[in-house]
Design a protein around this motif. Structure first.
Motif, PDB file in Angstrom:
ATOM      1  N   ARG A 478       0.296  -1.335   0.051  1.00 36.72           N
ATOM      2  CA  ARG A 478       0.217   0.493  -0.301  1.00 36.72           C
ATOM      3  C   ARG A 478       0.616   1.710   0.134  1.00 36.72           C
ATOM      4  NH1 ARG A 478      -1.456   3.828   3.373  1.00 36.72           N
ATOM      5  NH2 ARG A 478      -0.071   1.965   5.351  1.00 36.72           N
ATOM      6  N   ASP A 479       0.378   2.424  -0.926  1.00 35.67           N
ATOM      7  CA  ASP A 479       1.475   3.586  -1.384  1.00 35.67           C
ATOM      8  C   ASP A 479       0.457   4.597  -0.417  1.00 35.67           C
ATOM      9  OD1 ASP A 479       0.776   4.571  -3.555  1.00 35.67           O
ATOM     10  OD2 ASP A 479       1.675   2.991  -4.449  1.00 35.67           O
ATOM     11  N   SER A 480       1.104   5.775  -0.567  1.00 35.22           N
ATOM     12  CA  SER A 480      -0.045   6.835  -0.146  1.00 35.22           C
ATOM     13  C   SER A 480       0.436   8.113  -1.831  1.00 35.22           C
ATOM     14  CB  SER A 480       0.180   7.626   1.141  1.00 35.22           C
ATOM     15  OG  SER A 480       1.469   7.886   0.596  1.00 35.22           O
ATOM     16  N   GLY A 481       0.283   7.365  -2.600  1.00 36.89           N
ATOM     17  CA  GLY A 481       0.593   7.726  -3.910  1.00 36.89           C
ATOM     18  C   GLY A 481      -0.141   8.665  -4.913  1.00 36.89           C
ATOM     19  N   ILE A 482      -0.123   9.305  -5.871  1.00 33.83           N
ATOM     20  CA  ILE A 482      -0.121   9.793  -7.097  1.00 33.83           C
ATOM     21  C   ILE A 482      -1.827   9.063  -7.457  1.00 33.83           C
ATOM     22  CG2 ILE A 482       1.436  10.798  -7.903  1.00 33.83           C
ATOM     23  CD1 ILE A 482       1.036   9.060 -10.593  1.00 33.83           C
ATOM     24  N   GLY A 483      -1.765   7.534  -6.849  1.00 35.35           N
ATOM     25  CA  GLY A 483      -3.444   6.810  -7.816  1.00 35.35           C
ATOM     26  C   GLY A 483      -3.216   6.263  -8.840  1.00 35.35           C
ATOM     27  N   ILE A 484      -4.497   5.614  -9.283  1.00 35.46           N
ATOM     28  CA  ILE A 484      -4.667   5.325 -10.344  1.00 35.46           C
ATOM     29  C   ILE A 484      -6.248   5.379 -10.936  1.00 35.46           C
ATOM     30  CG2 ILE A 484      -4.762   3.352 -12.168  1.00 35.46           C
ATOM     31  CD1 ILE A 484      -2.604   2.326 -10.268  1.00 35.46           C
ATOM     32  N   PRO A 485      -6.467   5.992 -11.952  1.00 41.24           N
ATOM     33  CA  PRO A 485      -7.997   6.925 -12.547  1.00 41.24           C
ATOM     34  C   PRO A 485      -8.866   5.018 -12.908  1.00 41.24           C
ATOM     35  CG  PRO A 485      -6.646   8.266 -13.863  1.00 41.24           C
ATOM     36  CD  PRO A 485      -5.744   6.577 -13.074  1.00 41.24           C
ATOM     37  N   ALA A 486     -10.010   4.686 -12.623  1.00 42.42           N
ATOM     38  CA  ALA A 486     -10.292   3.725 -12.371  1.00 42.42           C
ATOM     39  C   ALA A 486     -10.761   3.019 -13.581  1.00 42.42           C
ATOM     40  CB  ALA A 486     -12.057   4.045 -12.040  1.00 42.42           C
ATOM     41  N   ASP A 487     -10.667   4.526 -14.941  1.00 43.44           N
ATOM     42  CA  ASP A 487     -11.054   3.972 -16.086  1.00 43.44           C
ATOM     43  C   ASP A 487     -10.091   3.579 -16.837  1.00 43.44           C
ATOM     44  OD1 ASP A 487      -9.766   6.010 -16.030  1.00 43.44           O
ATOM     45  OD2 ASP A 487     -11.292   7.179 -18.145  1.00 43.44           O
ATOM     46  N   ARG A 488      -8.809   3.555 -15.802  1.00 39.07           N
ATOM     47  CA  ARG A 488      -7.336   2.942 -17.078  1.00 39.07           C
ATOM     48  C   ARG A 488      -6.368   2.133 -16.229  1.00 39.07           C
ATOM     49  NH1 ARG A 488      -4.750   9.262 -17.467  1.00 39.07           N
ATOM     50  NH2 ARG A 488      -6.571  10.064 -18.990  1.00 39.07           N
ATOM     51  N   LEU A 489      -7.785   1.268 -14.836  1.00 38.25           N
ATOM     52  CA  LEU A 489      -7.063   0.318 -14.021  1.00 38.25           C
ATOM     53  C   LEU A 489      -6.623  -0.912 -14.915  1.00 38.25           C
ATOM     54  CD1 LEU A 489      -8.881   0.580 -10.191  1.00 38.25           C
ATOM     55  CD2 LEU A 489      -6.204   0.469 -11.096  1.00 38.25           C
ATOM     56  N   ASP A 490      -7.542  -0.925 -16.348  1.00 35.84           N
ATOM     57  CA  ASP A 490      -7.377  -2.348 -16.811  1.00 35.84           C
ATOM     58  C   ASP A 490      -5.819  -2.152 -17.958  1.00 35.84           C
ATOM     59  OD1 ASP A 490      -8.200   0.354 -18.591  1.00 35.84           O
ATOM     60  OD2 ASP A 490      -9.602  -1.446 -19.792  1.00 35.84           O
ATOM     61  N   ARG A 491      -5.190  -0.801 -17.929  1.00 39.49           N
ATOM     62  CA  ARG A 491      -4.367  -1.281 -18.452  1.00 39.49           C
ATOM     63  C   ARG A 491      -3.114  -1.927 -18.018  1.00 39.49           C
ATOM     64  NH1 ARG A 491      -3.569   4.268 -21.530  1.00 39.49           N
ATOM     65  NH2 ARG A 491      -6.053   4.764 -22.636  1.00 39.49           N
ATOM     66  N   LEU A 492      -3.736  -2.367 -16.925  1.00 42.13           N
ATOM     67  CA  LEU A 492      -2.108  -2.192 -15.356  1.00 42.13           C
ATOM     68  C   LEU A 492      -1.941  -4.173 -15.946  1.00 42.13           C
ATOM     69  CD1 LEU A 492      -3.093  -1.011 -12.161  1.00 42.13           C
ATOM     70  CD2 LEU A 492      -1.347   0.232 -13.750  1.00 42.13           C
ATOM     71  N   PHE A 493      -0.447  -4.766 -15.577  1.00 47.86           N
ATOM     72  CA  PHE A 493      -0.555  -5.655 -15.823  1.00 47.86           C
ATOM     73  C   PHE A 493      -0.337  -6.678 -17.466  1.00 47.86           C
ATOM     74  CE2 PHE A 493      -2.475  -5.512 -11.422  1.00 47.86           C
ATOM     75  CZ  PHE A 493      -1.535  -5.688 -10.782  1.00 47.86           C
ATOM     76  N   LYS A 494      -0.504  -5.263 -18.364  1.00 40.28           N
ATOM     77  CA  LYS A 494      -0.244  -5.939 -19.170  1.00 40.28           C
ATOM     78  C   LYS A 494       0.966  -5.181 -20.154  1.00 40.28           C
ATOM     79  CE  LYS A 494      -5.405  -5.246 -20.691  1.00 40.28           C
ATOM     80  NZ  LYS A 494      -6.240  -3.821 -21.787  1.00 40.28           N
TER      81      LYS A 494
END
Length: 959
Positions: A478-494
């Motif tokens: 867990r971090d307290s960083g910039i975070g990721i928008p919900a509509d771009r989470l699908d780009r992770l792990f690709k």
């Protein structure tokens, strides 16, 4: 022409008729076999009842003779119980056989399972004997009852004498009664019983043989009928084959030949069949199919051409990806080669502790980066699921802490707090792919630090039980960083993917890390997930399947019992850090007061609240840790309140006189435990402690008997006694202990409770019946810790209760107490031999002095701590390499052990490791190398124990 359906119907009817007849005859044969089995079972049951009749008579004789010989009432009770069981007035034990009363005499009848009461006569009726058989066996029972009457009269006569077994005239007084049990009349009854039983067995055998002979004759007739039916089936099968060959097989062969011609490309061929109606229809359908194939061939060729073009395009894309990976690897490997090479050269030079620590982190980071690059080059293999897992036993907490240390430098630059939290019941030692687990954790941590500008990064580890010794380990960052928008989470792990282009320009990265992590987690039986909110931070999860076993050796730790009830003050503005420190210290038994306000902590101290130790964070708003320490020293001296500084920046206690020790974040749990033990009194010179203790115990040498049946517990207790300066005799059960005390005198008996042959309670009671001059002190040494079990130990005659697992300090205190008591009572004549240390004092001091010259006192202390902490894992790796016959790994582990032993002065053990290493290298090791390897592992564990005792010889620069 007959149709195929009609032909098959006739054949099926004939075959089914034959099969039905064969099944019926087989059924009769099976019933006949069951009748034979029943006859045999009936005969076996008859034998068993006859044997019970004979055995019960013999058991009654044994019990009455034992009663007359010893005078113990329990034998009379057993006599009456046997008679009651036979007569059906008492429950019949389950598993009642010829050895029942032998086992009952050895272990008692309290825990035996009982069934409903059933007399021997009832059992005879249930066995369906003939009248003649019943009368024969019943006659033996009647004679036995008359004999039991005589035996009852003898026991009544003994009771009337009212004489005790310890009476010197006991044998003379009971001799007339005993003669009645060995006289001619008595044995006459015995002969009559056996004659009746033998007559019964003869009758049973005669009936059984007659029944079996009749059944065998019937079975022979049925067998002949079965053979005839099988022969009929064979004949029908042959006739059917011939008819089918002429009417079906030959036309089908012609159809196959046409099919092959069409398959070869001659699509103009057609079939013409003059056979059964179904085959003619098949030929027509086949001709239609051939025409459809001919018409469709052009379309298929076009589709194949399109597929070839798509494949070529995919190959070009794969080549482009491979070229990208190869180019990136080359660009990174060039400077990385210098980083790793120069760091290795630096490690071989004279460095102080801080420099060596920095070089080790540089080298470790370079090695880790190199392994990541190798994974990138093998990315095609990862995508194909061909990655091989290297499963090994390792310490999970240490692996997570190593990953935290790899990113600690970057986190310190941003003033980020790093922390790790383990959920309860998470196994410390697991079996999985350690390198892959660390790779994923480092990737997650690197991203967390990269995308976090302020706050903290927390690693949480938990486990869920799947089945015995198998867990699903879940790790979250867990971090307290910039975070990721919900509509771009699908780009992770690709693969080659980032959240957006601006992220790549600002933070860098290839986008491969999370994709590789996902595939590795899935390869280890787990998965990945992410929870994130813009501006609030992210939580990246992954899980994997691991094995664990409570029997696997845990890494050696400092004794946390020294911290029990100690008062700890924690001052840290980070809530997460305070929670982790509080939970950790409370698990060690400490009383914790924590606050995020330095001013509040100062008020507590000014008000006179007592603390044994204070842990202060370095960077805090307002009053930092150094300033707070200066204010505390105005009220408390270092002797009154030791101070521990927790810093994300590398500092030393040498430059901070108000602190006794400085620890770099992230904190290792083991290092924190060592620090607390050291600052609260456990860190005084360990070399002085064994001498003082040994002197106190050696004031009176003791003769000790250890009574223990478990081999592992035997080894632990004997080595613990040896470490204190004593040897002990060993007995592996209570009966052996009683015999040992009868042979020679002992000062102390350490008695286990649950043992075979004779338990500790009975052994203690027997020893307590011995003359006073042979009475040793007896202490219970058992894993039973309930109050009722403690009371049972005291009631049996034991003086103290020592609960397992045994602590060396506790055992030392007990021996000191016994030795002091005997010193006051009188002189001692025998001295137990003490164990010789594995590393002589001169060699150890010389080795430690050389080590301090090379790396400094602080570095030497860290080297020893690492060697001691990794000893159990190193021995486990050694044994696993032997079990898997992995000689390459075995040679590598021996090489490491050889260097470690030489470094601390254990020359003999180092030489043994070197000899076996050379034998493996020269391919000269034989089949029987398990024993020397096991000897080395045991010796290495003992060396770690000795180094633990002598760890205090190093006064680190931080104290």
């Amino acid at each position: 022409m007959i149709s195929v359906r009609s032909f098959i119907g006739v054949i099926a009817f004939v075959v089914l008729a034959l099969l039905a007849a064969l099944a019926y005859v087989t059924h009769l044969q099976s019933r006949n076999a069951q009748f034979q089995t029943a006859a045999e079972t009936r005969r076996t049951e008859s034998y068993r009842l006859a044997e019970q009749m004979r055995q019960s008579s013999n058991e009654l004789t044994m019990m009455v003779r034992l009663y007359v010989s010893t005078g113990e009432p329990r034998y009379r009770d057993d006599f009456e119980q046997i008679l009651a069981i036979r007569n059906g007035t008492a429950p019949r034990p389950l598993g009642y056989d010829g050895s029942f009363w032998d086992r009952a005499l050895a272990h008692g009848t309290e825990h035996l399972q009982l069934g409903p009461p059933k007399s021997l006569t009832d059992l005879m009726r249930e066995a369906q004997f003939t009248a003649q058989e019943f009368d024969a066996l019943n006659a033996s029972r009647s004679i036995s009852d008359r004999l039991a009457q005589i035996e009852t009269e003898v026991m009544s006569g003994l009771a009337a004498l009212a004489i005790k077994p310890d009476d010197p005239h006991y044998a003379e007084r009971v001799q007339p009664l005993y003669r009645r049990l060995v006289g001619a009349d008595y044995y006459g009854y015995k002969d009559q019983i056996m004659a009746a039983i033998e007559g019964f067995i003869a009758l049973v055998d005669r009936r059984a043989l007659a029944d079996i002979e009749q059944l065998r004759a019937q079975s022979s007739g049925l067998l002949r009928l079965q053979i005839a039916l099988v022969a009929g089936l064979i004949l029908v099968s042959i006739a059917s084959f011939i008819a089918a060959s002429r009417g079906l097989v030959r036309p089908l062969h012609g159809l196959i030949a046409i099919t092959r011609r069409i398959a070869a490309g001659d699509y103009g061929r057609r079939v013409s069949l003059r056979s059964a109606s179904e085959l003619r229809q098949l030929g027509a359908s086949f001709n239609e199919m051939a025409g459809a194939i001919q018409a469709d061939i052009a379309h298929r060729e076009k589709a194949e051409q399109l597929a070839l073009e798509a494949r070529a395009e995919a190959e070009r894309a794969n080549q482009a990806k491979s070229a990208f990976l190869a180019n990136m690897s080359h660009e990174i490997r060039t400077p990385l080669n210098a980083v790793i090479g120069m760091s290795e050269l630096l490690r071989d030079t004279a460095l102080d502790a801080e420099q060596r620590d920095s070089v080790e982190i540089i080298h470790g980071s370079g090695e880790h980066l190199l392994s990541v690059i190798n994974d990138i080059l093998d990315f095609t293999k990862v995508e194909a699921g061909m990655v091989e897992l290297d499963e090994q036993v390792f310490e999970l907490r240490r692996t997570i802490e190593e990953a935290l240390e790899l990113v600690a430098g970057k986190a310190a630059e941003k003033h980020l707090d790093l922390a790790c939290e383990f959920a309860p019941d998470t196994p410390e030692v697991i079996k999985a792919d350690r390198a892959r687990v660390r790779q994923i954790v480092v990737n997650y941590l690197s991203n967390a630090v990269k995308f976090t500008e302020r706050g903290d990064v927390l690693v949480t580890v938990s486990a869920a039980v799947i089945e015995d010794c198998r867990y699903r380990i879940r790790i979250a960052v867990r971090d307290s960083g910039i975070g990721i928008p919900a509509d771009r989470l699908d780009r992770l792990f690709k693969t080659f993917s980032q959240v957006d282009a601006s992220t790549t320009r600002r933070y860098g990265g290839t986008g491969l890390g999370l994709a590789i992590s996902k595939r590795l987690a899935e390869r280890m039986g787990g998965d990945v997930a992410v929870d994130s909110h813009p501006g609030l931070g992210s939580v990246f999860h992954f899980s994997f399947i691991a094995e664990s076993d409570p029997q696997w050796p845990a890494p050696m730790r400092a004794d946390a019992s020294l911290l029990r009830n100690k008062r700890l003050l924690v001052v840290d503005d980070n809530t997460t850090n305070r929670r982790i420190l509080r939970a950790t210290a409370q698990a060690w038994g400490m009383q914790v007061s924590d606050t995020g306000s330095p001013e509040e902590a100062l008020v507590w101290i000014e008000q006179g609240q007592a603390f044994d130790l204070a842990a202060l964070d370095y960077l805090m708003p307002g009053l930092d840790g150094i300033a707070l320490a200066q204010r505390i020293r105005a009220h408390r001296s270092a002797a009154q309140l030791p101070l521990l500084l927790l810093s994300s920046e590398r500092r030393t206690a040498r430059s901070l006189p108000d602190f006794q020790l400085v620890m770099l974040k992230p904190l290792r749990r083991s290092a924190l435990l060592d620090a607390c033990v050291e600052l609260l009194g456990g860190g005084r010179r360990a070399a002085e402690i064994p001498k003082a203790a040994a002197g106190a115990v050696a004031a009176r040498p003791l003769r000790i008997l250890l009574v223990e049946d478990n081999p592992i517990n035997q080894t632990v207790a004997l080595r613990m006694l040896q470490a204190i300066g004593y040897s002990a005799d060993l007995a592996d059960n209570g009966l052996a202990a009683v015999q040992a005390v009868e042979r020679q005198r002992y000062d102390l008996v350490l008695m286990d409770v649950q043992m075979p042959v004779m338990d500790g309670f009975e052994a203690t009671r027997r020893i307590r019946r011995m003359p006073p001059e042979r009475q040793p002190r007896i202490f219970a040494m058992t894993a039973s810790v309930l109050d009722s079990e403690r009371q049972e130990c005291i009631a049996a005659g034991m003086e103290q209760h020592i609960a397992k697992p045994i602590r060396k300090l506790q055992l030392e205190t007990v021996l000191r107490e016994v030795a002091e008591g005997l010193r006051k009572a009188g002189p001692q004549t025998e001295t137990p031999s003490a164990a010789e240390p594995s590393v002589s004092a001169d060699a150890r001091q010389q080795a430690l002095a050389s080590l301090i010259d090379e790396v400094g006192a602080e570095g030497a202390a860290e080297v020893l701590d690492t060697m001691i902490g990794n000893a159990a894992q190193a021995c486990a790796a050694l044994r696993e390499a032997v079990a898997r016959r992995d000689l390459r790994r075995l040679r590598r582990e021996l090489h490491s052990m050889k260097a470690n032993c030489a470094m601390v002065g254990a020359a003999e053990l180092s030489a043994r490791c070197g000899q076996l290493e050379r034998a493996i290298r020269e391919d000269a090791v034989g089949e029987g190398f398990e024993a020397p390897v096991e000897s080395i592992a045991i010796r290495y564990s003992e060396l770690a124990e000795e180094l633990t005792r002598h760890r205090g010889d190093l006064q680190t620069a931080d104290t």
